[in-house]
Design a protein around this motif. Structure first.
Motif, short mmCIF file in Angstrom:
data_model
loop_
_atom_site.label_atom_id
_atom_site.label_comp_id
_atom_site.label_asym_id
_atom_site.label_seq_id
_atom_site.Cartn_x
_atom_site.Cartn_y
_atom_site.Cartn_z
N ARG A 45 -16.26 -4.03 3.99
CA ARG A 45 -15.53 -3.80 5.25
C ARG A 45 -14.22 -4.57 5.25
O ARG A 45 -13.24 -4.17 5.90
N GLN A 46 -14.16 -5.67 4.51
CA GLN A 46 -12.97 -6.50 4.48
C GLN A 46 -11.89 -5.95 3.56
O GLN A 46 -10.74 -6.37 3.65
N CYS A 47 -12.25 -5.03 2.65
CA CYS A 47 -11.26 -4.61 1.66
C CYS A 47 -10.92 -3.13 1.71
O CYS A 47 -9.77 -2.77 1.44
N MET A 48 -11.86 -2.23 2.02
CA MET A 48 -11.54 -0.82 1.83
C MET A 48 -11.95 0.11 2.96
O MET A 48 -11.78 1.31 2.86
N ASN B 256 -2.78 6.87 -3.19
CA ASN B 256 -3.80 6.22 -4.01
C ASN B 256 -4.14 4.82 -3.50
O ASN B 256 -3.34 3.89 -3.62
N SER B 257 -5.32 4.68 -2.97
CA SER B 257 -5.80 3.38 -2.50
C SER B 257 -6.47 2.64 -3.65
O SER B 257 -7.40 3.16 -4.28
N ILE B 258 -6.00 1.43 -3.92
CA ILE B 258 -6.62 0.57 -4.93
C ILE B 258 -7.67 -0.28 -4.24
O ILE B 258 -7.38 -1.01 -3.30
N THR B 259 -8.89 -0.19 -4.72
CA THR B 259 -10.02 -0.89 -4.11
C THR B 259 -10.03 -2.35 -4.54
O THR B 259 -9.32 -2.74 -5.46
N ILE C 32 -18.86 1.67 -9.64
CA ILE C 32 -17.86 2.73 -9.56
C ILE C 32 -16.52 2.07 -9.28
O ILE C 32 -16.38 1.31 -8.33
N ASN C 33 -15.53 2.36 -10.12
CA ASN C 33 -14.24 1.68 -9.98
C ASN C 33 -13.28 2.47 -9.09
O ASN C 33 -13.64 3.50 -8.49
N SER C 34 -12.04 2.01 -8.99
CA SER C 34 -11.08 2.60 -8.04
C SER C 34 -10.76 4.06 -8.33
O SER C 34 -10.42 4.82 -7.43
N GLU C 35 -10.84 4.46 -9.59
CA GLU C 35 -10.51 5.84 -9.95
C GLU C 35 -11.76 6.72 -9.99
O GLU C 35 -11.78 7.76 -10.64
N ARG C 36 -12.83 6.26 -9.32
CA ARG C 36 -14.08 7.01 -9.18
C ARG C 36 -14.90 7.02 -10.48
O ARG C 36 -15.80 7.85 -10.63
#
Length: 730
Positions: free
Chosen positions: A166-169, A358-361, A486-490
């Protein structure tokens, strides 16, 4: 006596001897996995940030002894940041949690688990299903977080649970859902290399995501790099254009750029007409955001605003827009993220190489949390409130549908508010340290002290939150268990177990299995026997969803394919070739996940910043990443002697010389930083990287969030860490 369910060697948390590795059957265990053979090597995905780098872990007698970056992994291509290089060393810290702790004293697992169940059941029986909640994390495997969310809601009968993600994405999730119809980051890391223009808004990948920045440096198209950030960050210094806006004026800036794109004929009208809705209303809304107004609100000259817009409106250019915490952690964050999405849509920069909104997680498995934490979304991106979704998930999991709640959880801040009001009596924290990381730190610690029961499940017993817990459950860390991130690019990536956890620490997965056993609900989760078995359950949950992973042939395929990006349905699997499908982006056909298959323009007028500067508190405090060697609350990175040499030994306050001079502050002088909530002492670092009237502190120091003002985006409920009023004194 505690009874462990039957296990394979892959799951074994006991001593890993050479005899056991070579002859597991003698010990009643299943076949040894290939990666545990003596003097071998295996591949893993890093467990720090959302980049999701591939690592080669070198083994001797079945245990990890060293690691190097994987040159064949399509994410990092043989590079790693300092955190990745040190991923093994932090596992040997002396403050690892090795035994359960009950009120600070070591107990056995049987005592700990009985106490957990007795206390949690007493709270739920007396006060109802809303009286206990869990706070999950983006740091554990998604099979584990799915098990936690299912166990608590379907087994224990809780309603509420959220994550430190909740704090990041949360902002990006909310923005994508409303604009695209599903939480769907559209990009692949190849877009870093294939853009003509890269626009970074509230993002500092040089420090926060250095391997992503390496991908930018591989770009051979001589790109323009635009950075929007109040500070002259490391990324801004490397950019071709830097727009040092007033803090939290980004929404006005983005509307002003959209106004200029329309004025100067930069709209891709065919894309807008064929693939979007709401543009006419958006165009009317933008009429008031003329350059003079936007210049005044942002501090950027009209000439430079026009130059910004002109850089991105040439129809032949590939433009990609990237954002992270500088946007997500704001009081109007969701609309700011959607203003970025609007720019990509109106210029047709989506679904094509080198483009995207593009959102970077942040965390290594924050993307897994978005799909599988079972908190505010039902498993697989479903909706708790939709009866058909509940029936589908029930069929996929084997859980009776009546056990699935018909409403989502409260958000993190709302759970804490309920705890303050006395509605929530017990909290279970898993691999997170909110006594350090949550906004307005003193307030959350006051609330935690009111609770009847606090459980902390973590690798370390020394965190600020663990010290407040009634019960600490010792957990294995990355490298001591197996599962997927699972990374930022899915991209779904696999990480194996390459060493045993210290003492009696157990994988989070096995802790959840044991709690199900002690609670008496293990029959509900009989099929959830291993992480890979849960992976299969989750595949069924995603079938037919935008995030469909039903075509992945288990953990082995993920390993052999160097990760697999979602979606990969059963139909797509027939034509899947890892060599040609290493990187895939969404929306290439121009169809989105809304009912009419069109993306939606979403907008709203900017709102006033909740805490303004004043005569008493004349400076704006901005917080963010300190160095590439630091990670969040430093629960892990703080244990590395190597990383310690790469960070300042004292907390440094970045202060502009023009603000320092009237106060008589010189370089290196101790200063007090004071907000309405608290004060701390730091050393002054005089720099023009911050503008006059603004100061910066790295978020990793345990005292910094005593200062921050607790305001929240109304749509995503994400905290705003980027704007608090302070003063500085000698």
């Amino acid at each position: 006596m505690m009874k462990l369910p039957a296990m394979t060697l892959r799951e074994w948390d006991g001593p890993l001897t050479a005899d056991l590795v070579r002859e597991p059957a003698r010990f009643g265990l299943g076949q040894v996995p290939a990666h545990l053979l003596p003097d071998a090597a295996t591949k893993a995905v890093c467990g720090f940030c959302s980049t999701g780098c591939g690592l080669k872990v070198h083994l001797k007698d079945g245990a990890a002894v060293n690691l190097t970056p994987d040159p064949d992994y399509p994410v990092n291509i043989g590079t790693a940041c300092p955190k990745g290089w040190e991923a093994l060393s932090v596992l040997d810290a002396p403050d690892r949690a090795r035994m359960p702790l009950l009120h600070g004293k070591e107990v056995d697992w049987d005592t700990a688990l009985k106490y957990f169940c007795d206390q949690m059941r007493a709270v739920l029986d007396k006060h109802g299903p809303e009286a206990a909640a869990f706070i999950s994390t983006g740091q554990i495997m998604f099979e584990e977080m799915a098990f936690l969310g299912a166990l608590t809601k379907f087994g224990l009968g809780m309603i509420h649970g959220d994550g430190n993600t909740r704090q990041c994405m949360a902002t990006a999730v909310t923005a994508y859902k409303e604009s695209f119809g599903f939480d769907a980051p559209p990009f692949t890391y190849a877009d870093f290399e294939e853009s003509d223009v890269l626009v970074f808004i509230g993002a500092n990948p040089c420090i926060a995501h250095p391997i992503m920045w390496q991908r930018v440096l591989r770009n051979k198209r001589n790109p323009q790099i635009i950075v929007v950030d109040p500070r002259a960050t490391e990324t801004a210094m490397a950019a071709t254009q830097h727009y040092a806006i007033k803090p939290k004026s980004d929404l006005a800036l983005l509307y002003g750029i959209a106004h200029l794109i329309i004025r100067d004929g930069g709209v891709d009208t065919s894309f807008v007409e064929e693939h979007t809705t709401g543009f006419d209303e958006f165009e009317k809304f933008l009429a008031d955001y003329h350059p003079a107004r936007v210049s005044e609100e942002t501090g950027i000259s009209v000439h430079r605003l026009v130059h910004f817009a002109q850089t991105i409106i040439h129809g032949t250019l590939r433009v990609s827009f990237w954002w992270t915490m500088g946007v997500n952690q704001g009081h109007q964050a969701t609309r700011t993220a959607q203003a970025i999405i609007n720019l990509a849509l109106m210029t047709g920069n989506i679904g094509k190489p080198g483009t995207g909104a593009n959102s970077i997680t942040g965390q290594c498995n924050a993307m897994g949390s978005r799909l599988f934490s079972n908190t505010t979304n039902l498993l697989g991106g479903h909706d708790f409130r939709n009866p058909r979704h509940r029936e589908k998930v029930a069929a996929a999991t084997g859980i009776p549908v009546q056990r699935i709640p018909d409403r989502p959880s409260l958000a993190y801040d709302q759970i804490l508010k309920a705890a303050d009001e006395g509605t929530v009596k017990a909290l279970w924290f898993v691999a997170t340290n909110p006594s350090h990381s949550w906004i307005d730190q003193n307030e959350i610690n006051r609330i935690l002290d009111k609770l009847d029961f606090i459980v902390v499940q973590d690798m370390y017993c020394s965190t600020e939150t663990a010290k407040r817990a009634h019960l600490v459950l010792p957990a294995a860390g990355w490298g001591e268990k197996d599962g997927c991130f699972i990374n930022s690019e899915r991209r779904i990536g696999y990480s194996p177990k390459v060493r045993r956890a210290p003492g009696q620490a157990l994988a989070d997965f096995h802790i959840f299995r044991l709690i199900a056993h002690y609670w008496g609900c293990e029959d509900l989760f009989r099929a959830w026997s291993t992480p890979e078995a849960v992976f299969r359950v989750l595949q069924r949950c995603t079938e037919g969803q935008p995030c469909d992973i039903s075509g992945i042939a288990g953990h082995e395929m993920v390993q052999k394919s160097s990760g697999v990006q979602w979606p990969l349905s059963k139909d797509d699997a027939a034509k899947f070739k890892a060599t040609t499908w290493k990187e895939r982006r969404l929306f290439e056909d121009g169809k989105f996940y809304t009912p009419d298959k069109r993306a939606k323009f979403v907008f709203e007028a900017p709102q006033a910043i909740p805490e303004q500067r004043s005569t008493e508190y004349p400076l704006v405090l901005i917080t963010g990443r300190g160095t590439s060697a630091q990670w969040h609350t430093e629960t892990r990175t703080g244990k590395s002697a190597v990383l310690a040499k790469m960070i300042p030994q004292e907390l440094m306050l970045d202060l502009h010389p023009n603000d320092a001079a009237p106060l008589g502050i010189r370089e290196g002088m101790p200063v007090r930083v004071i907000s309405k909530r608290a004060e701390l002492t730091a050393k002054a670092r005089l720099t023009t990287c911050v503008r006059p009237g603004e100061v910066f502190l790295p978020m990793h120091d345990p005292r910094v969030n005593q200062l921050t003002h607790a305001s929240f985006d109304p749509h995503s409920r994400q905290p705003s860490y980027k704007h608090s009023a302070v003063r500085v004194e000698k």
